[in-house]
Design a protein around this motif. Structure first.
Motif: not given
Length: 290
Positions: A65-83
Motif C-alpha cells: 500500500v505504501k509503495l503504491g501510494t509513492w508510485v502514484l504520487g511520483l508519477m503525478i509529480a513527474a507529469i506536472v514537471v513534464f506536461p
C-alpha cells in the motif's frame, strides 16, 4: 561558437526559470505523497488489525500500500514537471527501466520476490522453529529481502529469502506435537514380551507423553550384546519440549526395567589368543595349576 553556447545557456536558464512553478508544485506533491503514504499505512494497519491475518502477510500488505501510494504520487509529480508525459508513456518507460534495473540487481529482486511469496504462503510463520541448509532456529522477523532466524543457542542468522524459498525448509513446529524416539537395549536372556510391556507402561504414565496417540515399542535388531527396542511417542514439537520428554522417558524406562529386574547390558568384549596364556603368579614362570 561562443555566441551559440551563450544562447543555449540563456535558453536553458530561461526554461528552468519558467519551470520553477511546476518544480515547486511537484515538490509539494512529493511532500503530500509522503504524508498520505504514512496515513494509508496506519489506516491499513488499523483495518487489518481487526482480522486474523498473520504478521508477515500484514507487513506485506502495508508495504505494498505504501509503495503504491509513492508510485502514484511520483508519477503525478513527474507529469506536472513534464506536461508532455502521459501515463502510458511513463508506464512504458518505467517498464523498460525496470528490466534494465532487474538485470543489474538480479539478486536483490530475487530476494524481494522470494520475500513476497514467503509472506503470502501460509506455512512458516514468525515463531516457528525451522531447519534449512544446516541452519536451525526460531523465525523472529521476515522482511521483503531477508529473514532473521534465532539459533537455539542464541545466535542470530540473517538468511536471504531466496535461500528459504529455493531450498527445502523443515518446519519443526508446524504442529503442536511430533513424534520422538529412543533406542533401548535389554540382555539376550530377557523375555522380550515382558520387557516390551514394562517399557510401554513406564512411558505411558509420563505427563508429557500423549497417551491417546499411544506408545510404540518395537524389537528392532540383534545388537552385539543386547536386543534393541525402538520406543516412539508423541510430545511437544518444540526442541526443548522434545528434550524434556526424552529425559523423562529415559528415566522412566531405566526405573521400570530396574524394578522388573531386567538388565540393560553394556558391551561385552571376548579376547581370543592363539597360544596358551600362562596362569602362574609370574608371567615368566610356567603355570603349576592343573
Amino acid at each position: 561558437m561562443l555566441t551559440t553556447l551563450t544562447n543555449q545557456n540563456n535558453a536553458m536558464a530561461t526554461g528552468f526559470v519558467a519551470m520553477l512553478p511546476q518544480i515547486a508544485i511537484s515538490l509539494i506533491i512529493v511532500v503530500i505523497t509522503a504524508i498520505v503514504a504514512r496515513f494509508t499505512a496506519k489506516i491499513t494497519d488499523l483495518l487489518i488489525g481487526k482480522t486474523d491475518i498473520r504478521p508477515s502477510l500484514r507487513q506485506l500488505i502495508e508495504t505494498l500500500v505504501k509503495l503504491g501510494t509513492w508510485v502514484l504520487g511520483l508519477m503525478i509529480a513527474a507529469i506536472v514537471v513534464f506536461p508532455d508525459l502521459t501515463p502510458g508513456s511513463l508506464i512504458a518507460g518505467l517498464g523498460i527501466g525496470a528490466v534494465a534495473i532487474g538485470f543489474a540487481f538480479q539478486d536483490i529482486f530475487e530476494n524481494f520476490l522470494a520475500g513476497v511469496l514467503i509472506m503470502v504462503r501460509e506455512k512458516m510463520r514468525i515463531g516457528d522453529v525451522i531447519e534449512c541448509e544446516g541452519i536451525i532456529g526460531k523465525v523472529e522477523h521476515i522482511t521483503l529481502r531477508e529473514t532473521h532466524i534465532r539459533a537455539l543457542s542464541g545466535e542470530l542468522t540473517v538468511v536471504p529469502n531466496s535461500v528459504l524459498f529455493k531450498n527445502p525448509v523443515e518446519i519443526l513446529t508446524d504442529r503442536e506435537q511430533r513424534r520422538h524416539d529412543v533406542v533401548i537395549g535389554v540382555s539376550y536372556d530377557t523375555n522380550l514380551d515382558e520387557a516390551a510391556d514394562v517399557i510401554r507402561t513406564a512411558v505411558s504414565v509420563i505427563e508429557q507423553v500423549d497417551d491417546e496417540k499411544g506408545v510404540d515399542v518395537f524389537a528392532q535388531e540383534f545388537n552385539s550384546s543386547s536386543v534393541d527396542f525402538l520406543v516412539r511417542w508423541w510430545s511437544g514439537s518444540a526442541p526443548r519440549s522434545g528434550r524434556e520428554s526424552k529425559d523423562q522417558v529415559v528415566r522412566a524406562i531405566k526405573r521400570g526395567l530396574d524394578e522388573a529386574g531386567i538388565e540393560i547390558p553394556f558391551p561385552y568384549i571376548t579376547h581370543t589368543f592363539k597360544e596358551k596364556v600362562p596362569m602362574g603368579e609370574n608371567p615368566g614362570e610356567p603355570s603349576t595349576g592343573g
